[in-house]
Scaffold this active site. Structure first.
Site, PDB file in Angstrom:
ATOM      1  N   GLU A  42       0.858  -1.187   0.000  1.00  0.00           N
ATOM      2  CA  GLU A  42       0.000   0.000   0.000  1.00  0.00           C
ATOM      3  C   GLU A  42       0.896   1.239   0.000  1.00  0.00           C
ATOM      4  O   GLU A  42       2.001   1.212   0.547  1.00  0.00           O
ATOM      5  CB  GLU A  42      -0.871  -0.037   1.260  1.00  0.00           C
ATOM      6  CG  GLU A  42      -1.802   1.134   1.458  1.00  0.00           C
ATOM      7  CD  GLU A  42      -2.529   1.043   2.814  1.00  0.00           C
ATOM      8  OE1 GLU A  42      -3.574   1.693   2.955  1.00  0.00           O
ATOM      9  OE2 GLU A  42      -2.034   0.334   3.719  1.00  0.00           O
ATOM     10  N   LYS A 112      -9.779   1.789  -1.709  1.00  0.00           N
ATOM     11  CA  LYS A 112      -9.938   1.247  -0.361  1.00  0.00           C
ATOM     12  C   LYS A 112     -11.299   1.604   0.229  1.00  0.00           C
ATOM     13  O   LYS A 112     -11.689   2.773   0.276  1.00  0.00           O
ATOM     14  CB  LYS A 112      -8.816   1.780   0.537  1.00  0.00           C
ATOM     15  CG  LYS A 112      -8.719   1.138   1.906  1.00  0.00           C
ATOM     16  CD  LYS A 112      -7.506   1.706   2.644  1.00  0.00           C
ATOM     17  CE  LYS A 112      -7.289   1.049   3.990  1.00  0.00           C
ATOM     18  NZ  LYS A 112      -6.113   1.645   4.688  1.00  0.00           N
ATOM     19  N   CYS A 150      -5.071  -3.390   3.118  1.00  0.00           N
ATOM     20  CA  CYS A 150      -4.702  -3.185   4.512  1.00  0.00           C
ATOM     21  C   CYS A 150      -5.869  -3.365   5.496  1.00  0.00           C
ATOM     22  O   CYS A 150      -6.269  -4.472   5.790  1.00  0.00           O
ATOM     23  CB  CYS A 150      -4.066  -1.803   4.666  1.00  0.00           C
ATOM     24  SG  CYS A 150      -3.094  -1.586   6.181  1.00  0.00           S
TER      25      CYS A 150
END
Length: 267
Positions: A42, A112, A150
């Site tokens: 990321e 995300k 993540c």
């Protein structure tokens, strides 16, 4: 024949050209070792140890110089790349975006969904969450790869949504920030997502000091077939359809599901 995959771990800085040089060096090394798919962390092209406006100021459109350099790298090495980048949202903030690049073309994107507003950090101060949309999968040598980022790891619905779309490999770039029990959470959740979905998980974290490291390739039974410590490095493994099929025969949990995933409307 299987898919030779790699997860690449390093600590990105605020120097984009330095980060891109590091990425080129590590991806080229992975390609020389036979990798056809490489997953990067990321925020791979720009990371500041403290999340602040510099992330927004550094953001580039997907036709900007950083992603263009990644596209050129994919073409030069023949490796399909998945990497996290900072993308402007057009409203003065940014998206935390993953790009899937194959043969120099962007073939999939993911923004995300779950922002890291936990453990004393507030990612939503600078980042706009992506919309819940049908997953864009990447096909590499007979495998379908889904992407998540993540903190999404803490929400099993994201992985299940990718599975329902047809993914048999989950690619998970991360900057899993160090903190109390964070390394334990990371390694436990990676195995959980692999076991409950009977898929491979390719997890690429940042190395110390910005991430806990322990990037890994987890097989559908939850076994770490390749792992890095907390230093810069490459972990490689061959993914096989035979292994997925064998695990799903032993553990046919997906066939017994009685619940589906539905998105939640945000207020």
């Amino acid at each position: 024949m299987g898919l030779h995959a790699a997860v690449i771990q390093f600590a990105p800085t605020t120097e984009k050209q330095q980060n891109l040089a590091t990425i080129r060096r590590l991806v080229t090394a992975a390609a020389d070792q036979g990798a056809r798919l490489a997953v990067l962390p990321e925020y791979a092209t720009f990371t500041n140890p403290t999340m602040d406006r510099s992330f927004v100021d550094s953001a580039e459109p997907l036709d900007g110089p950083s992603v263009t350099a990644l596209r050129e790298l994919s073409e030069d090495t023949g490796v399909t790349l998945i990497a996290g980048v900072n993308e402007p949202d057009g409203q003065g903030r940014m998206y935390n975006t993953l790009v899937g690049i194959q043969r120099a073309e962007i073939v999939a994107t993911y923004r995300k969904l779950h922002l890291y507003d936990a453990f004393g950090t507030k990612e939503s101060q600078w980042v706009t969450p992506g919309d819940v949309t049908p997953p864009e999968l990447i096909q590499v040598e007979g495998f379908k790869i889904g992407m998540q980022t993540c903190y999404d790891l803490r929400f099993p619905e994201v992985s299940r949504m990718l599975l329902d779309a047809g993914a048999d490999v989950l690619a998970l770039p991360a900057e899993w920030v160090p903190g109390p029990l964070k390394e334990f959470h990371w390694t436990t959740l990676l195995r959980a997502r692999a076991i409950e979905n009977t898929v491979y998980v390719l997890a690429a974290d940042q190395s110390a000091p910005t991430g806990v490291g322990h990037s890994a390739i987890i097989d559908p039974m939850g076994i770490a077939v390749a792992m890095i410590g907390d230093e810069e490095g490459i972990a490689r493994a061959e993914l096989t359809r035979k292994r997925i099929d064998a695990v799903r025969t032993t553990n046919p949990a997906l066939q017994g599901r009685r619940f589906a995933v539905a998105s939640k409307r945000l207020a």
